[in-house]
Motif scaffolding. Structure first.
Motif, PDB file in Angstrom:
ATOM      1  N   GLY A 234       6.779  25.241  44.691  1.00  0.00           N
ATOM      2  CA  GLY A 234       6.242  26.249  45.607  1.00  0.00           C
ATOM      3  C   GLY A 234       6.478  25.831  47.043  1.00  0.00           C
ATOM      4  O   GLY A 234       7.136  24.811  47.318  1.00  0.00           O
ATOM      5  N   GLN A 235       5.905  26.594  47.974  1.00  0.00           N
ATOM      6  CA  GLN A 235       6.030  26.263  49.401  1.00  0.00           C
ATOM      7  C   GLN A 235       5.428  24.893  49.708  1.00  0.00           C
ATOM      8  O   GLN A 235       5.755  24.281  50.712  1.00  0.00           O
ATOM      9  CB  GLN A 235       5.320  27.327  50.251  1.00  0.00           C
ATOM     10  N   ASP A 236       4.505  24.451  48.834  1.00  0.00           N
ATOM     11  CA  ASP A 236       3.867  23.149  49.058  1.00  0.00           C
ATOM     12  C   ASP A 236       4.581  22.031  48.285  1.00  0.00           C
ATOM     13  O   ASP A 236       4.026  20.955  48.118  1.00  0.00           O
ATOM     14  CB  ASP A 236       2.395  23.200  48.640  1.00  0.00           C
TER      15      ASP A 236
ATOM     16  N   PRO B 170       0.357  20.582  38.063  1.00  0.00           N
ATOM     17  CA  PRO B 170      -0.483  20.136  39.180  1.00  0.00           C
ATOM     18  C   PRO B 170      -0.337  18.642  39.445  1.00  0.00           C
ATOM     19  O   PRO B 170      -0.310  17.832  38.513  1.00  0.00           O
ATOM     20  CB  PRO B 170      -1.908  20.466  38.701  1.00  0.00           C
ATOM     21  N   GLY B 171      -0.205  18.292  40.704  1.00  0.00           N
ATOM     22  CA  GLY B 171      -0.106  16.882  41.092  1.00  0.00           C
ATOM     23  C   GLY B 171       1.286  16.302  40.963  1.00  0.00           C
ATOM     24  O   GLY B 171       1.513  15.142  41.277  1.00  0.00           O
ATOM     25  N   VAL B 172       2.248  17.120  40.510  1.00  0.00           N
ATOM     26  CA  VAL B 172       3.639  16.653  40.400  1.00  0.00           C
ATOM     27  C   VAL B 172       4.484  17.436  41.411  1.00  0.00           C
ATOM     28  O   VAL B 172       4.587  18.659  41.318  1.00  0.00           O
ATOM     29  CB  VAL B 172       4.194  16.841  38.967  1.00  0.00           C
ATOM     30  N   PHE B 173       5.020  16.716  42.364  1.00  0.00           N
ATOM     31  CA  PHE B 173       5.756  17.332  43.472  1.00  0.00           C
ATOM     32  C   PHE B 173       7.246  17.046  43.309  1.00  0.00           C
ATOM     33  O   PHE B 173       7.641  16.192  42.509  1.00  0.00           O
ATOM     34  CB  PHE B 173       5.251  16.764  44.802  1.00  0.00           C
ATOM     35  N   VAL B 174       8.073  17.737  44.073  1.00  0.00           N
ATOM     36  CA  VAL B 174       9.525  17.516  43.968  1.00  0.00           C
ATOM     37  C   VAL B 174      10.155  17.598  45.354  1.00  0.00           C
ATOM     38  O   VAL B 174       9.763  18.417  46.174  1.00  0.00           O
ATOM     39  CB  VAL B 174      10.180  18.507  42.970  1.00  0.00           C
ATOM     40  N   ALA B 175      11.133  16.703  45.605  1.00  0.00           N
ATOM     41  CA  ALA B 175      11.802  16.674  46.919  1.00  0.00           C
ATOM     42  C   ALA B 175      13.267  16.312  46.749  1.00  0.00           C
ATOM     43  O   ALA B 175      13.648  15.598  45.822  1.00  0.00           O
ATOM     44  CB  ALA B 175      11.125  15.635  47.817  1.00  0.00           C
ATOM     45  N   GLY B 176      14.088  16.795  47.670  1.00  0.00           N
ATOM     46  CA  GLY B 176      15.508  16.422  47.703  1.00  0.00           C
ATOM     47  C   GLY B 176      16.341  17.218  46.725  1.00  0.00           C
ATOM     48  O   GLY B 176      15.969  18.331  46.309  1.00  0.00           O
ATOM     49  N   ASP B 177      17.484  16.658  46.346  1.00  0.00           N
ATOM     50  CA  ASP B 177      18.450  17.379  45.513  1.00  0.00           C
ATOM     51  C   ASP B 177      17.850  17.865  44.188  1.00  0.00           C
ATOM     52  O   ASP B 177      18.325  18.844  43.622  1.00  0.00           O
ATOM     53  CB  ASP B 177      19.664  16.484  45.211  1.00  0.00           C
TER      54      ASP B 177
ATOM     55  N   PRO C 275       3.344  14.803  59.488  1.00  0.00           N
ATOM     56  CA  PRO C 275       4.024  16.032  59.943  1.00  0.00           C
ATOM     57  C   PRO C 275       4.641  16.802  58.783  1.00  0.00           C
ATOM     58  O   PRO C 275       4.983  16.236  57.758  1.00  0.00           O
ATOM     59  CB  PRO C 275       5.116  15.495  60.881  1.00  0.00           C
ATOM     60  N   ARG C 276       4.738  18.143  58.977  1.00  0.00           N
ATOM     61  CA  ARG C 276       5.325  18.995  57.939  1.00  0.00           C
ATOM     62  C   ARG C 276       6.600  19.625  58.497  1.00  0.00           C
ATOM     63  O   ARG C 276       6.561  20.664  59.137  1.00  0.00           O
ATOM     64  CB  ARG C 276       4.344  20.103  57.544  1.00  0.00           C
ATOM     65  N   PRO C 277       7.770  18.956  58.279  1.00  0.00           N
ATOM     66  CA  PRO C 277       8.968  19.450  58.960  1.00  0.00           C
ATOM     67  C   PRO C 277       9.542  20.766  58.431  1.00  0.00           C
ATOM     68  O   PRO C 277       9.888  21.628  59.216  1.00  0.00           O
ATOM     69  CB  PRO C 277       9.993  18.323  58.802  1.00  0.00           C
ATOM     70  N   VAL C 278       9.698  20.928  57.116  1.00  0.00           N
ATOM     71  CA  VAL C 278      10.398  22.137  56.640  1.00  0.00           C
ATOM     72  C   VAL C 278       9.739  22.713  55.400  1.00  0.00           C
ATOM     73  O   VAL C 278       9.083  22.013  54.636  1.00  0.00           O
ATOM     74  CB  VAL C 278      11.869  21.846  56.242  1.00  0.00           C
ATOM     75  N   ASN C 279       9.933  24.008  55.221  1.00  0.00           N
ATOM     76  CA  ASN C 279       9.572  24.645  53.956  1.00  0.00           C
ATOM     77  C   ASN C 279      10.781  24.592  53.046  1.00  0.00           C
ATOM     78  O   ASN C 279      11.916  24.588  53.534  1.00  0.00           O
ATOM     79  CB  ASN C 279       9.202  26.109  54.193  1.00  0.00           C
ATOM     80  N   PRO C 280      10.568  24.615  51.721  1.00  0.00           N
ATOM     81  CA  PRO C 280      11.728  24.536  50.823  1.00  0.00           C
ATOM     82  C   PRO C 280      12.696  25.689  51.021  1.00  0.00           C
ATOM     83  O   PRO C 280      13.880  25.572  50.723  1.00  0.00           O
ATOM     84  CB  PRO C 280      11.117  24.576  49.425  1.00  0.00           C
ATOM     85  N   THR C 281      12.200  26.804  51.530  1.00  0.00           N
ATOM     86  CA  THR C 281      13.092  27.958  51.685  1.00  0.00           C
ATOM     87  C   THR C 281      13.744  28.014  53.064  1.00  0.00           C
ATOM     88  O   THR C 281      14.570  28.878  53.321  1.00  0.00           O
ATOM     89  CB  THR C 281      12.304  29.260  51.445  1.00  0.00           C
ATOM     90  N   ASP C 282      13.363  27.111  53.970  1.00  0.00           N
ATOM     91  CA  ASP C 282      14.003  27.091  55.297  1.00  0.00           C
ATOM     92  C   ASP C 282      15.480  26.752  55.146  1.00  0.00           C
ATOM     93  O   ASP C 282      15.842  25.891  54.357  1.00  0.00           O
ATOM     94  CB  ASP C 282      13.391  25.987  56.189  1.00  0.00           C
ATOM     95  N   ARG C 283      16.307  27.408  55.931  1.00  0.00           N
ATOM     96  CA  ARG C 283      17.730  27.028  55.928  1.00  0.00           C
ATOM     97  C   ARG C 283      18.237  27.024  57.354  1.00  0.00           C
ATOM     98  O   ARG C 283      18.968  27.917  57.774  1.00  0.00           O
ATOM     99  CB  ARG C 283      18.563  28.003  55.086  1.00  0.00           C
ATOM    100  N   PRO C 284      17.868  25.997  58.152  1.00  0.00           N
ATOM    101  CA  PRO C 284      18.355  26.016  59.528  1.00  0.00           C
ATOM    102  C   PRO C 284      19.864  26.194  59.594  1.00  0.00           C
ATOM    103  O   PRO C 284      20.623  25.360  59.123  1.00  0.00           O
ATOM    104  CB  PRO C 284      17.925  24.655  60.068  1.00  0.00           C
ATOM    105  N   LEU C 285      20.260  27.303  60.142  1.00  0.00           N
ATOM    106  CA  LEU C 285      21.669  27.589  60.432  1.00  0.00           C
ATOM    107  C   LEU C 285      22.628  27.277  59.291  1.00  0.00           C
ATOM    108  O   LEU C 285      23.763  26.871  59.490  1.00  0.00           O
ATOM    109  CB  LEU C 285      22.089  26.870  61.715  1.00  0.00           C
TER     110      LEU C 285
END
Ligand code: FAD
Ligand code: SF4
Length: 486
Positions: free
Chosen positions: A425-427, A433-440, A474-484
């Motif tokens: 999700g956005q978070d 619950p309690g299992v997060f995912v980041a990166g590729d 800090p919270r830099p990006v949302n998973p759906t952000d696509r800067p440029l």
């Protein structure tokens, strides 16, 4: 603003020289020489401190670029590294390896060559390490909460460093014998020496992050056990399922995935010995795929003494200038010459492989290919363009399809998205619950800068979830952000 006339006085964009090709292909050391500091500062002084700094929007980390360009120009390196570390845990990785979407978004780039942002970044962090300005930052107090991070690539490392500094007790699980993910066993020494990675890992260890190497989660310990043992889990296992080449002869002896070839070369480059190493010496090598992975295979094959190196790309050769479809400030598809391309070999575009040819023993002897053009129904072959290229080693560098999720799904029941990545999700929380995912693992094959940005963002949400309060991270990006669009 540094020098209001900097961009007028210094119109040329100057970067450090690459070491001469005949010299550098005899070793594995990094390709670039050091840039004279005065020259670098004059380059930083070209920054216009734009009212709307598009470089910010180009960078997935939201790096505070005009601020540290100004500080570098003034020679205030202590402040410069603080501003740089405020948004990026590992500028020494991105400063060497990032394709720098900030530079293609730089306002100066509209009618002059862009500011050399990436070079200012890497110089600032290298000066900080040399001057003792990168001390460990252990937390003042512990939260009593525990986090397991699975995977030690840039996403896992960024998440682990942020969470450790927030006071949580973090263990990073890695199935390889040493941490680093693709930074260690994918990316070759000549792009980033492993001492650069080890230096940062020492800082993390001194801060309290624990590393559990040679543990394959899902096999040596189950995901359920990990979830039960820790208050939160971060999946940062990368996207390691490689795209294959579905043509006759693929099973031939001498056709390998790039990631079966590069790790062994990296080990040998740092002095280890590897039994049965796939080696390019005295061979005609063909690399299929024209991205970063392909370039790394080309540079490695040259250093191993290949007889010839040819890279194949199904897309047509891009132009040297931005096409109308990629206007400023987006990241353009243009013809780029990486250091590995400069070292020799031939680059063929708009070609597709039809067959891997083999001798009686099954060893590869060549590739049969033809030229293609884009038609209404995809790529169409050009009549009469068929030819055979000799090859004794064929390396597949055609991208990655997603993470290896079998045990995750069967043991933990996490849901996947439509592209077979771990759904979040956005978070950054998965369906468990309690299992997060980041990166590729969540994003699909991407870039180091995105992995760091996501690791930092996931850490923010893990911290909030563990503490039940708004996170101070800090919270830099949302998973759906696509800067440029990189
Ligand atoms: C050859 C190559 C060159 C590249 N060059 C560049 C470049 O120059 N610039 C750039 O920006 N990007 C580059 N990339 C892409 C970049 O490396 C990745 O986008 C980035 O590393 C992703 O980071 P990550 O942390 O998500 O995953 P990874 O770096 O892939 O790390 C994932 C880690 O998880 C571990 N793991 C997986 N499953 C398990 C398990 N079950 N248990 C324990 N550990 C597990 C893996 O062993 C691995 O160490 C390159 C990619 C490749 C393949
Ligand atoms: S867009 Fe370019 S010139 Fe403007 S602030 Fe950013 S780096 Fe400086």
């Amino acid at each position: 603003m540094a020098d209001p006339q900097g961009f007028l006085k210094t119109r040329e964009r100057e970067l450090p020289a690459r070491r001469p090709v005949p010299v550098r292909i005899k070793d594995w050391r990094e390709v670039y020489e050091e840039q004279e500091l005065g020259q670098l500062q004059r380059q930083a002084g070209r920054c216009m401190d734009c009212g709307i700094p598009f470089c910010h929007s180009g960078c997935p980390l939201g790096n505070l670029i005009p601020e540290w360009n100004d500080l570098a120009w003034r020679g205030d390196w202590r402040q410069a590294i603080e501003r740089l570390h405020a948004t990026n845990n590992f500028p020494e990785f991105t400063g060497r390896l990032c394709p720098a979407p900030c530079e293609t978004a730089c306002v100066l780039g509209i009618n002059q060559p862009a500011v050399t942002i990436k070079q200012v970044e890497v110089t600032t962090i290298e000066k900080a390490f040399a001057d003792g300005g990168v001390a460990p930052k252990p937390p003042e107090r512990l939260s009593g909460k525990t986090v397991a991070v699975v995977g030690s690539g840039p996403a896992g490392l960024a998440a682990a460093q942020q969470l450790t500094r927030a006071g949580h007790t973090v263990a990073v699980y890695e199935r390889a014998d040493r941490p680093g993910g693709l930074l260690r066993y994918g990316i070759p020494e000549f792009k980033m020496e492993k001492s650069v990675l080890d230096r940062r890992l020492q800082q993390m260890q001194a801060e309290g992050t624990r590393f559990r190497n040679s543990v394959d989660v899902g096999v040596d310990v189950t995901w359920e056990q990990l979830r039960a043992r820790y208050d939160a889990v971060v999946i940062a296992m990368g996207a390691t399922v490689a795209r294959d080449l579905p043509v006759d002869g693929r099973e031939g002896d001498g056709v390998h995935q790039a990631m079966d070839y590069l790790p062994a070369a990296n080990r040998v480059a740092i002095g280890e010995s590897v039994d049965g190493q796939i080696h390019a010496q005295d061979k005609d090598v063909i690399v299929i795929g024209g991205g970063d992975t392909g370039a790394d295979c080309i540079g490695t094959a040259h250093r191993q003494g290949a007889r010839s190196v040819t890279s194949l790309e199904i897309m047509p050769q891009p132009g040297e200038e931005r096409a109308d479809a990629h206007p400023w400030p987006t990241y353009p598809m243009i013809y780029r010459v990486a250091s590995a391309h400069e070292e020799g070999g031939e680059r063929l575009y708009a070609v597709s492989t039809q067959e891997v040819q083999r001798d009686e023993s099954g060893a590869v002897t060549g590739l049969r290919l033809h030229e293609v053009v884009r038609g209404e129904s995809g790529f169409e072959s050009v009549e009469g363009s068929e030819r055979v290229l000799p090859a004794q080693l064929v390396l597949l560098a055609m991208g990655f399809l997603g993470p290896q999720t079998e045990s995750l799904v069967t043991q933990l029941g996490v849901e996947l998205d439509e592209r077979s990545n771990v759904k979040r999700g956005q978070d950054y929380m998965s369906s468990v619950p309690g299992v997060f995912v980041a990166g590729d693992a969540g994003r699909g094959q991407s870039l180091i800068v995105w992995a760091i940005a996501e690791g930092r963002a996931a850490a923010h949400h893990v911290d909030a979830w563990l503490s039940g309060e708004p996170s101070r991270l800090p919270r830099p990006v949302n998973p759906t952000d696509r800067p440029l669009m990189v």
